[in-house]
Design a protein around this motif. Structure first.
Motif, mmCIF file in Angstrom:
data_model
loop_
_atom_site.group_PDB
_atom_site.id
_atom_site.type_symbol
_atom_site.label_atom_id
_atom_site.label_comp_id
_atom_site.label_asym_id
_atom_site.label_seq_id
_atom_site.Cartn_x
_atom_site.Cartn_y
_atom_site.Cartn_z
ATOM 1 N N SER A 208 75.028 33.464 48.998
ATOM 2 C CA SER A 208 73.600 33.743 49.128
ATOM 3 C C SER A 208 73.058 33.243 50.453
ATOM 4 O O SER A 208 72.279 33.931 51.127
ATOM 5 C CB SER A 208 72.839 33.092 47.968
ATOM 6 O OG SER A 208 71.455 33.305 48.099
ATOM 7 N N CYS A 209 73.475 32.050 50.865
ATOM 8 C CA CYS A 209 73.027 31.484 52.140
ATOM 9 C C CYS A 209 73.481 32.351 53.305
ATOM 10 O O CYS A 209 72.729 32.586 54.258
ATOM 11 C CB CYS A 209 73.562 30.060 52.277
ATOM 12 S SG CYS A 209 72.991 29.207 53.753
ATOM 13 N N GLN A 212 71.376 35.606 53.403
ATOM 14 C CA GLN A 212 69.979 35.394 53.755
ATOM 15 C C GLN A 212 69.793 35.053 55.231
ATOM 16 O O GLN A 212 68.767 35.398 55.823
ATOM 17 C CB GLN A 212 69.394 34.271 52.890
ATOM 18 C CG GLN A 212 69.192 34.669 51.433
ATOM 19 C CD GLN A 212 68.706 33.520 50.581
ATOM 20 O OE1 GLN A 212 68.435 32.425 51.084
ATOM 21 N NE2 GLN A 212 68.590 33.754 49.279
ATOM 22 N N ASN A 213 70.780 34.392 55.835
ATOM 23 C CA ASN A 213 70.648 33.966 57.228
ATOM 24 C C ASN A 213 71.222 34.970 58.221
ATOM 25 O O ASN A 213 70.754 35.051 59.359
ATOM 26 C CB ASN A 213 71.328 32.607 57.432
ATOM 27 C CG ASN A 213 70.528 31.463 56.850
ATOM 28 O OD1 ASN A 213 69.601 30.953 57.464
ATOM 29 N ND2 ASN A 213 70.878 31.062 55.640
ATOM 30 N N ARG A 215 71.281 38.421 58.943
ATOM 31 C CA ARG A 215 70.624 39.686 58.593
ATOM 32 C C ARG A 215 71.266 40.897 59.258
ATOM 33 O O ARG A 215 70.877 42.025 58.960
ATOM 34 C CB ARG A 215 69.139 39.609 58.957
ATOM 35 C CG ARG A 215 68.365 38.535 58.180
ATOM 36 C CD ARG A 215 68.506 38.755 56.669
ATOM 37 N NE ARG A 215 67.753 37.788 55.891
ATOM 38 C CZ ARG A 215 66.515 37.966 55.449
ATOM 39 N NH1 ARG A 215 65.880 39.094 55.749
ATOM 40 N NH2 ARG A 215 65.909 37.046 54.740
ATOM 41 N N CYS A 236 68.649 39.913 48.077
ATOM 42 C CA CYS A 236 68.926 39.870 49.522
ATOM 43 C C CYS A 236 68.858 41.277 50.116
ATOM 44 O O CYS A 236 69.227 42.255 49.451
ATOM 45 C CB CYS A 236 70.304 39.272 49.786
ATOM 46 S SG CYS A 236 70.473 37.548 49.313
#
Length: 384
Positions: A208-209, A212-213, A215, A236
């Motif tokens: 997930s990290c 999300q970071n 893109r 996301c």
């Protein structure tokens, strides 16, 4: 008389010193760097390029500046009992850190760097490389050692901070954890391709990290990451065009989220075996999942469904009806693929180039297989 007497005197002194010390490398040409660069680019063989670099210091600098890839492998593992003696150089992780720093400083224009393992950063390296930044865009850390050393968050931050311009990284079998993945995502937010194949220590939190970071992420491999269920995909933004998630325990909800972007062109799924799924509550890629994939991925070119035993006729009909751009299809071990499903694929997938099928482990008759593809689509390469 020279207009620059000081320069003339220094040059004469330099030439005299060079004559006294014949082993010293001297500049042998007054050609500008542009000309030397042009000469170097016309050299085709590795031997010629290496010979170019030993002419003098200036020519060596030109060669170093034109070096775009470096493949440095040190897989030596003293703890592995099957490690053949003398096969790999015995370079400690601490020494590898020093060597890596020196190589990156020397080759300022590297775009691709391949290492056998991550260097172990010491306090000395940390102090000496605070302001160091590399232009490397592709970093390969596979295959890694059998016993990957543990890295602190500070050490990983230091390593990944060297490569802020990374667009592609492979950490295959590296043992990286969620914290390490979080550090990577924050240091290298421009990543487009990430390979985490067989990184069994990461979970949905790390995934997930990353999503999300980063893109701009376009290609992701999380195959055989046994702790991932895919919930990291939920909520996301999805820019993926390629996803490999073989043996991941993806739920139907997750699959819907993955294909929601509509841009997937390459999808590799290999189901968790039925017996394992019962025990581990893993996802079996079934008919409903294939229906979702075929409707949500109109651009799909490559579909890997090997060993997906729960896909029935309706799923194969959906592939033929919806996957009009499909070029490669893998259905080895799909036991419920029948003649009607084969016909639907043959009639619907007009751009199919390669078809991988295990003729002994499904319900298709060999005569029908030959009729559809040898007769109707002889241009398709059939692998059975």
């Amino acid at each position: 008389m020279s207009l620059f007497p000081n320069h003339q005197r220094k040059r004469e002194e330099g030439e005299k010193n060079d004559q006294d010390c014949p082993c010293k490398i001297r500049r042998t040409t007054n050609l500008p760097d542009d000309c030397l660069n042009l000469i170097f680019k016309y050299l085709k063989t590795r031997d010629d390029r290496n010979s170019f670099g030993i002419t003098c210091r200036d020519w060596l600098r030109i060669r170093d500046n034109n070096q775009e890839s470096l493949w440095y492998h040190n897989n030596y593992d003293p703890h592995h009992k099957y490690e053949p003696a003398g096969k790999y150089p015995k370079i400690s992780p601490e020494s590898l850190a020093i060597i890596t720093c020196k190589l990156l400083i020397r080759f300022q224009h590297l775009k691709i760097l391949s290492l056998g393992r991550l260097p172990r950063i010491t306090d000395v390296d940390t102090l000496n490389s605070q302001s160091f930044v590399s232009n490397v865009q592709t970093l390969l850390i596979n295959p890694c050692s059998y016993h990957s050393p543990e890295y602190s968050d500070i050490q990983l931050s230091m390593i990944f901070s060297w490569f802020p311009r990374l667009t592609c990284i492979s950490l295959r079998s590296s043992g990286i954890t969620d914290k390490g993945l979080e550090t990577l995502a924050k240091c290298c937010s421009s990543l487009k391709t990430v390979n985490l194949d067989k990184c069994c220590s990461i979970t949905d939190s790390g995934l997930s990290c990353l999503l999300q970071n980063c893109r701009e992420l376009r290609s992701l491999d999380i195959s055989w990451c046994s702790s991932i269920t895919g919930i990291g995909f939920l909520g996301c933004a999805h820019t993926l065009t390629r996803l490999a998630a073989c043996e991941c325990k993806l739920t139907l909800e997750v699959i819907k989220a993955i294909v929601s972007g509509g841009e997937l062109e390459y999808l590799y799924l290999e189901t968790v075996s039925s017996e394992l799924a019962k025990v581990d509550k893993g996802c079996i890629i079934n008919t409903e999942a294939v229906l979702t994939i075929s409707k949500g991925c109109p651009l799909l070119k490559d579909l890997f469904l090997s060993n997906c035993e729960e896909v029935e006729l309706e799923g194969y009909e959906a592939i033929g009806m919806n996957c009009k751009e499909l070029e490669q299809l893998y259905v080895m071990g799909c036991q419920r693929l029948c003649d009607m499903g084969l016909q639907a694929i043959c009639d619907g997938c007009n751009k199919l180039i390669e078809f991988y099928i295990d003729g002994e482990n499904n319900s298709c008759s060999s005569s029908i297989l030959e009729h559809y593809f040898d007769g109707k689509k002889p241009e398709v390469i059939l692998w059975s």
